[in-house]
Design an enzyme around this catalytic site. Structure first.
Site, mmCIF file in Angstrom:
data_model
loop_
_atom_site.group_PDB
_atom_site.id
_atom_site.type_symbol
_atom_site.label_atom_id
_atom_site.label_comp_id
_atom_site.label_asym_id
_atom_site.label_seq_id
_atom_site.Cartn_x
_atom_site.Cartn_y
_atom_site.Cartn_z
ATOM 1 N N THR A 1 14.205 5.128 10.207
ATOM 2 C CA THR A 1 15.222 4.112 10.509
ATOM 3 C C THR A 1 14.974 2.852 9.692
ATOM 4 O O THR A 1 13.851 2.340 9.637
ATOM 5 C CB THR A 1 15.196 3.777 12.018
ATOM 6 O OG1 THR A 1 15.508 4.977 12.724
ATOM 7 C CG2 THR A 1 16.206 2.695 12.377
ATOM 8 N N GLN B 1 0.695 -9.668 -5.937
ATOM 9 C CA GLN B 1 0.222 -11.057 -5.834
ATOM 10 C C GLN B 1 1.036 -12.015 -6.695
ATOM 11 O O GLN B 1 0.880 -13.230 -6.571
ATOM 12 C CB GLN B 1 -1.254 -11.156 -6.247
ATOM 13 C CG GLN B 1 -2.212 -10.568 -5.239
ATOM 14 C CD GLN B 1 -2.300 -11.391 -3.947
ATOM 15 O OE1 GLN B 1 -1.855 -12.534 -3.861
ATOM 16 N NE2 GLN B 1 -2.864 -10.785 -2.914
ATOM 17 N N CYS C 1 -8.366 -6.378 2.314
ATOM 18 C CA CYS C 1 -8.190 -4.941 2.512
ATOM 19 C C CYS C 1 -9.491 -4.196 2.300
ATOM 20 O O CYS C 1 -9.584 -3.012 2.520
ATOM 21 C CB CYS C 1 -7.150 -4.398 1.551
ATOM 22 S SG CYS C 1 -5.656 -5.342 1.576
ATOM 23 N N SER D 1 5.141 -7.016 -1.353
ATOM 24 C CA SER D 1 4.868 -7.011 0.081
ATOM 25 C C SER D 1 5.298 -8.366 0.657
ATOM 26 O O SER D 1 4.898 -9.412 0.128
ATOM 27 C CB SER D 1 3.365 -6.808 0.277
ATOM 28 O OG SER D 1 3.067 -6.729 1.633
ATOM 29 N N ALA D 2 6.094 -8.340 1.726
ATOM 30 C CA ALA D 2 6.676 -9.594 2.241
ATOM 31 C C ALA D 2 5.615 -10.563 2.746
ATOM 32 O O ALA D 2 5.773 -11.776 2.622
ATOM 33 C CB ALA D 2 7.673 -9.278 3.359
ATOM 34 N N HIS D 3 4.517 -10.034 3.318
ATOM 35 C CA HIS D 3 3.571 -10.963 3.957
ATOM 36 C C HIS D 3 2.775 -11.799 2.955
ATOM 37 O O HIS D 3 2.075 -12.734 3.339
ATOM 38 C CB HIS D 3 2.657 -10.236 4.949
ATOM 39 C CG HIS D 3 1.545 -9.437 4.356
ATOM 40 N ND1 HIS D 3 0.269 -9.923 4.237
ATOM 41 C CD2 HIS D 3 1.505 -8.177 3.875
ATOM 42 C CE1 HIS D 3 -0.517 -8.989 3.709
ATOM 43 N NE2 HIS D 3 0.216 -7.919 3.473
ATOM 44 N N THR E 1 0.838 -1.209 0.000
ATOM 45 C CA THR E 1 0.000 0.000 0.000
ATOM 46 C C THR E 1 0.870 1.255 0.000
ATOM 47 O O THR E 1 0.640 2.188 -0.778
ATOM 48 C CB THR E 1 -0.950 -0.006 1.219
ATOM 49 O OG1 THR E 1 -1.762 -1.179 1.149
ATOM 50 C CG2 THR E 1 -1.837 1.225 1.252
ATOM 51 N N ASN F 1 -5.832 -9.803 -7.308
ATOM 52 C CA ASN F 1 -5.832 -10.507 -6.013
ATOM 53 C C ASN F 1 -7.119 -11.291 -5.767
ATOM 54 O O ASN F 1 -7.131 -12.239 -4.986
ATOM 55 C CB ASN F 1 -5.601 -9.516 -4.874
ATOM 56 C CG ASN F 1 -6.466 -8.283 -4.992
ATOM 57 O OD1 ASN F 1 -6.386 -7.544 -5.961
ATOM 58 N ND2 ASN F 1 -7.331 -8.072 -4.016
HETATM 59 N N1 PLP Z 1 -2.010 -4.854 -4.007
HETATM 60 C C1 PLP Z 1 -2.509 -6.088 -4.094
HETATM 61 C C2 PLP Z 1 -2.786 -6.694 -5.436
HETATM 62 C C3 PLP Z 1 -2.787 -6.818 -2.930
HETATM 63 O O1 PLP Z 1 -3.297 -8.051 -3.020
HETATM 64 C C4 PLP Z 1 -2.518 -6.204 -1.668
HETATM 65 C C5 PLP Z 1 -2.882 -6.912 -0.422
HETATM 66 O O2 PLP Z 1 -3.943 -7.492 -0.310
HETATM 67 C C6 PLP Z 1 -1.988 -4.910 -1.638
HETATM 68 C C7 PLP Z 1 -1.761 -4.273 -2.829
HETATM 69 C C8 PLP Z 1 -1.692 -4.229 -0.334
HETATM 70 O O3 PLP Z 1 -0.605 -4.872 0.295
HETATM 71 P P1 PLP Z 1 -0.135 -4.537 1.768
HETATM 72 O O4 PLP Z 1 -0.942 -5.394 2.667
HETATM 73 O O5 PLP Z 1 1.316 -4.921 1.794
HETATM 74 O O6 PLP Z 1 -0.301 -3.081 1.993
#
Ligand code: PLP
Length: 396
Positions: A242, A181, A328, A201-203, A74, A153
């Protein structure tokens, strides 16, 4: 751990033990600030960040100077969209994106619209694909940026970036693709050649939450995007604050593991996905919303006519973790904007499930999920008077 089956890997993934182990020393043992240049604590942390950055760059086949760490996709999206808008405003104020982007892009575009930019939202067809002819028609001399989600996603639909890139660059505009994704599921080496910016995004790849990346193609001198967060001058002044050594080390480990096994894992996921999809499509009138030849190997998206989507999700939540869209966007009571953009009627959009598979999904899980969902759909329909009358009335 819950006893539920987990089918929501597109929302987030568990952090792998190897990833957690790689991060641990940097929380308390080698805890220095990478910007502390006067003592070994700082030197050690700095070298850990440099090594991790280099490993990410090598694994992705890109230059280390093209990477800026953020708090997640994000933030990366905000940095790219607002950064390009600021940097390029003397050239123009027009941005093109699609109606089926992640909310991180759509909400940032809405913010830019409030601040004098004009945004064109491209339609998608019933498969979720944009029309490149339409993109070509919408490009103008003042178009500064085209922002196209690479892999959706919700549905897993993958957009044709080759042609999008050719048209965008022919027009002298920049191309950003939200590739969040796709990492670890699709080979991205070609994508890095096609886009000017990407984000991760790492998660989403079995790494920690709270760390992400922006890929900036031309960033040798740190001028690829203007400073996004001011303060401290870290990361070539592009993102102050940091530097988060443990999370960067963990992200690097997660990417290394994801890339190492990508071919085998993609094949395994495809086989499981096909089995799941075939099983769920046996349910009467079930419709797949993920039908493009190019799609994520782990994502199944299906609508069940004559089912109350909210009741279905509540009933399933006791046994299986699934979703009907993006995590989200779960605060929204509206049906998925991705499905409505594809022309799917609201009540059918509500009655849809996204199932996303991952590292720990097994064939046994798939069999159980098919049985549980089939059973629940049948139960929901038994309580729906319209189900009995369906022969006489058109499908809702
Ligand atoms: N973009 C896409 C296609 C996603 O699937 C997601 C998370 O669901 C994001 C952006 C946002 O990622 P983050 O959770 O790292 O902010």
């Amino acid at each position: 751990m819950y006893s539920q089956l987990y089918f929501d890997y597109n929302a987030t993934t568990p952090c792998l033990k190897e990833v957690v182990d790689s991060m641990l020393p940097y929380f308390n043992q080698d805890f220095g600030n990478p910007s502390s240049s006067h003592h070994p604590y700082g030197w050690l942390a700095k070298s850990a960040v440099e090594d991790a950055t280099l490993a990410i760059a090598q694994n992705l086949g890109i230059s280390p100077s093209s990477l800026v760490f953020t708090s997640g996709a994000t933030e990366s999206i905000n940095m790219v969209l607002k950064g390009v808008a600021r940097k390029m405003q003397s050239k123009g104020n027009h941005i093109i994106t699609t109606k089926s982007e992640h909310k991180a892009v759509l909400d940032t575009c809405a913010f830019l619209e409030e601040n004098g930019f004009e945004v064109t939202y491209l339609d998608v067809d019933s498969k979720g694909l944009i029309s490149v002819e339409m993109l070509s028609e919408m490009l103008r001399p003042e178009t500064i940026l085209v922002s196209i989600l690479y892999a959706n996603n919700e549905t897993g639909t993958v957009q044709p970036l080759d042609e999008i890139s050719r048209l965008t660059h022919k027009n002298g505009s920049l191309l950003f693709s939200d590739t969040t994704q796709a990492l670890g599921k699709v080979d991205l080496s070609k994508v890095f050649q096609l886009v000017d910016f990407a984000c991760f995004s790492a998660h989403k790849v079995y790494g920690p939450k709270g760390i992400g990346l922006v890929f900036i193609k031309d960033n040798e001198d740190g001028n690829g995007l203007p400073s996004f967060i001011q303060g401290g001058g870290q990361q070539k002044k592009q993102r102050g604050g940091t530097i988060n050594t443990p999370l960067i080390v963990g992200f690097s480990k997660a990417i290394a593991l994801a890339i190492e096994n990508i071919n085998i894992e993609t094949q395994r996921l495809k086989t499981l996905r096909n089995k799941l999809e075939t099983g769920l499509l046996q349910i009467e009138l079930a419709i797949s919303n993920s039908t493009t030849p190019q799609r994520l190997p782990n994502t199944v998206h299906i609508s069940f006519p004559y089912v109350d989507g909210a009741n279905l999700l509540t009933a399933l939540s006791r046994q299986i973790a699934v979703s009907n869209g993006s995590a989200c966007n779960s605060a929204s009571v509206e049906p998925s904007h991705v499905l409505t953009a594809m022309g799917i009627e609201r009540s059918l959009a509500y009655a849809s499930l996204r199932l996303s598979l991952g590292k720990y999904s097994t064939e046994n899980d798939i069999e159980k999920a098919i049985a549980i969902i089939t059973n629940e759909v049948v139960k929901q329909r038994d309580n729906n008077i319209l189900w009995d009358r369906r022969e006489k009335e058109p499908t809702p």
